[in-house]
Enzyme design. Structure first.
Site, PDB file in Angstrom:
ATOM      1  N   ASP A  29      17.062 -22.222 -20.067  1.00  0.00           N
ATOM      2  CA  ASP A  29      17.969 -23.365 -19.942  1.00  0.00           C
ATOM      3  C   ASP A  29      19.116 -23.203 -20.927  1.00  0.00           C
ATOM      4  O   ASP A  29      19.073 -22.339 -21.804  1.00  0.00           O
ATOM      5  CB  ASP A  29      17.231 -24.697 -20.186  1.00  0.00           C
ATOM      6  CG  ASP A  29      17.876 -25.857 -19.422  1.00  0.00           C
ATOM      7  OD1 ASP A  29      19.055 -26.170 -19.704  1.00  0.00           O
ATOM      8  OD2 ASP A  29      17.215 -26.443 -18.550  1.00  0.00           O
ATOM      9  N   ASP A  45      22.851 -19.257 -20.316  1.00  0.00           N
ATOM     10  CA  ASP A  45      23.632 -19.803 -19.207  1.00  0.00           C
ATOM     11  C   ASP A  45      23.508 -18.806 -18.055  1.00  0.00           C
ATOM     12  O   ASP A  45      23.989 -17.674 -18.161  1.00  0.00           O
ATOM     13  CB  ASP A  45      25.093 -19.954 -19.657  1.00  0.00           C
ATOM     14  CG  ASP A  45      25.992 -20.490 -18.553  1.00  0.00           C
ATOM     15  OD1 ASP A  45      25.577 -20.485 -17.366  1.00  0.00           O
ATOM     16  OD2 ASP A  45      27.116 -20.909 -18.877  1.00  0.00           O
ATOM     17  N   VAL A  46      22.878 -19.218 -16.972  1.00  0.00           N
ATOM     18  CA  VAL A  46      22.641 -18.282 -15.863  1.00  0.00           C
ATOM     19  C   VAL A  46      23.952 -17.818 -15.210  1.00  0.00           C
ATOM     20  O   VAL A  46      23.956 -16.809 -14.502  1.00  0.00           O
ATOM     21  CB  VAL A  46      21.720 -18.879 -14.765  1.00  0.00           C
ATOM     22  CG1 VAL A  46      20.312 -19.070 -15.284  1.00  0.00           C
ATOM     23  CG2 VAL A  46      22.287 -20.186 -14.205  1.00  0.00           C
ATOM     24  N   ASN A  71      16.465 -22.498 -10.132  1.00  0.00           N
ATOM     25  CA  ASN A  71      16.456 -23.967 -10.063  1.00  0.00           C
ATOM     26  C   ASN A  71      17.656 -24.610 -10.761  1.00  0.00           C
ATOM     27  O   ASN A  71      18.069 -25.706 -10.387  1.00  0.00           O
ATOM     28  CB  ASN A  71      15.140 -24.468 -10.685  1.00  0.00           C
ATOM     29  CG  ASN A  71      15.166 -25.960 -10.976  1.00  0.00           C
ATOM     30  OD1 ASN A  71      14.973 -26.786 -10.083  1.00  0.00           O
ATOM     31  ND2 ASN A  71      15.432 -26.323 -12.240  1.00  0.00           N
ATOM     32  N   TYR A 135      29.182 -29.604  -4.420  1.00  0.00           N
ATOM     33  CA  TYR A 135      27.720 -29.497  -4.432  1.00  0.00           C
ATOM     34  C   TYR A 135      27.198 -29.179  -3.032  1.00  0.00           C
ATOM     35  O   TYR A 135      26.351 -28.299  -2.852  1.00  0.00           O
ATOM     36  CB  TYR A 135      27.125 -30.800  -4.965  1.00  0.00           C
ATOM     37  CG  TYR A 135      25.633 -30.772  -5.170  1.00  0.00           C
ATOM     38  CD1 TYR A 135      25.071 -30.068  -6.229  1.00  0.00           C
ATOM     39  CD2 TYR A 135      24.776 -31.471  -4.320  1.00  0.00           C
ATOM     40  CE1 TYR A 135      23.687 -30.051  -6.426  1.00  0.00           C
ATOM     41  CE2 TYR A 135      23.405 -31.462  -4.505  1.00  0.00           C
ATOM     42  CZ  TYR A 135      22.864 -30.755  -5.561  1.00  0.00           C
ATOM     43  OH  TYR A 135      21.495 -30.744  -5.753  1.00  0.00           O
ATOM     44  N   LYS A 139      25.101 -25.744  -2.115  1.00  0.00           N
ATOM     45  CA  LYS A 139      23.714 -25.757  -1.628  1.00  0.00           C
ATOM     46  C   LYS A 139      23.634 -25.218  -0.198  1.00  0.00           C
ATOM     47  O   LYS A 139      22.663 -24.567   0.172  1.00  0.00           O
ATOM     48  CB  LYS A 139      23.130 -27.167  -1.723  1.00  0.00           C
ATOM     49  CG  LYS A 139      22.934 -27.648  -3.161  1.00  0.00           C
ATOM     50  CD  LYS A 139      21.940 -26.791  -3.917  1.00  0.00           C
ATOM     51  CE  LYS A 139      21.672 -27.305  -5.323  1.00  0.00           C
ATOM     52  NZ  LYS A 139      20.656 -26.526  -6.053  1.00  0.00           N
ATOM     53  N   THR A 170      13.820 -37.730 -11.089  1.00  0.00           N
ATOM     54  CA  THR A 170      13.940 -37.052 -12.379  1.00  0.00           C
ATOM     55  C   THR A 170      14.489 -38.043 -13.405  1.00  0.00           C
ATOM     56  O   THR A 170      15.010 -39.108 -13.036  1.00  0.00           O
ATOM     57  CB  THR A 170      14.932 -35.884 -12.265  1.00  0.00           C
ATOM     58  OG1 THR A 170      16.171 -36.422 -11.793  1.00  0.00           O
ATOM     59  CG2 THR A 170      14.449 -34.825 -11.294  1.00  0.00           C
TER      60      THR A 170
END
Ligand code: NAD
Length: 242
Positions: A29, A45-46, A71, A135, A139, A170
């Site tokens: 994360d 940071d991906v 994810n 977004y 996706k 969440t």
């Protein structure tokens, strides 16, 4: 196994479930996820090459990767197709779509035959929401990237599937409900999107991710599995009383 975006929400529930079931978990994360038994944490940071390199190094030290769960997501660039900023668009596409591609590519030589990738998409990758263009596009892209990955990685014996969650309770979603003008009615609106007339829990998504990553799903690849309480079964508010 590796899960990105593991500090909170669905990613954290995924890390907890795998740890509970005895897997060695590498949690990734931007800020360090909480420590769990049997878990290693990497701050990365991906969407950056340096971040992905750190993840690869940690994965090598673990001795390989049997399951990768993409994810992590950036969900803050709201706005219609006429409004969304170029910067917000780029960040959303980088984190939600390009990073799963590049991270999987970076890790692929550490993933043997029989291993699996699970991408966390969304119902918003199947259908669109007003004022959320970036977004939705990210996706939707991830949904079809999942299919492309499944075809291209099948010769290596690596399966690739995705989950498409509905509204999940969440911490961030619950906070947004709390901060709305009328929390009770906002909550009900969220609930009524689903035939089951409630939101899902992070654990309910984690269970399906676990299944798709496991040998129990050994003949599944290239599938998008809704975890949405029946939301996409309907063309109207699925759970609103008739
Ligand atoms: P969240 O915002 O609660 O948590 C996401 C985590 O990802 C955060 O800890 C964040 O720090 C991390 N992250 C963000 N960008 C990152 C980056 N560049 N590198 C590394 N880590 C990064 O999100 P959530 O609601 O738990 O969602 C998890 C996944 O499920 C996302 O892919 C999201 O799009 C998807 N999803 C969520 C819902 C929902 O209702 N919560 C519904 C459908 C799909």
């Amino acid at each position: 196994m590796i899960v990105t975006g593991a500090a909170r929400g669905i990613g954290r529930a995924i890390a907890e479930l795998y740890a509970e079931r005895g897997s060695r978990v590498l949690s990734v994360d931007l800020s360090l996820p909480p420590t769990l038994k049997g878990q290693r944490r990497v701050r990365a940071d991906v969407s950056s090459a340096a971040g992905r390199e750190r993840i690869v190094r940690a994965a090598r030290e673990l001795g390989g990767v049997n399951v990768l769960v993409n994810n992590a997501a950036y969900q803050d660039a709201h706005g219609s197709v006429l409004e969304v900023s170029e910067r917000g668009w780029a960040r959303t596409l980088n984190v939600n779509l390009t990073a799963p591609l590049l991270l999987t590519r970076a890790l692929i030589d550490l993933m043997g035959a029989g291993s699996a990738v699970v991408n966390v998409a969304s119902v918003q990758g199947l259908l669109a929401e007003q004022n959320n263009a970036a977004y939705n596009a990210s996706k939707g892209g991830l949904v079809n990237l999942t299919r492309a990955m499944s075809l291209d990685l099948a010769p290596r014996g690596v399966r690739v599937n995705a989950v498409a969650p509905g509204a999940i309770s969440t911490e961030a979603v619950l906070q947004a409900i709390q901060d709305s003008q009328d929390p009770e009615s906002t909550r009900r609106d969220y609930e009524d999107l689903h035939a089951l007339r409630r939101m899902g829990t992070p654990q309910e998504v984690a269970q399906v991710v676990y299944f798709l990553g496991s040998d129990a799903a050994s003949f599944m690849t290239g599938t998008i599995v809704p975890v949405d309480g029946g939301m996409t079964a309907s063309f109207m508010m699925a759970g609103r009383p008739v």
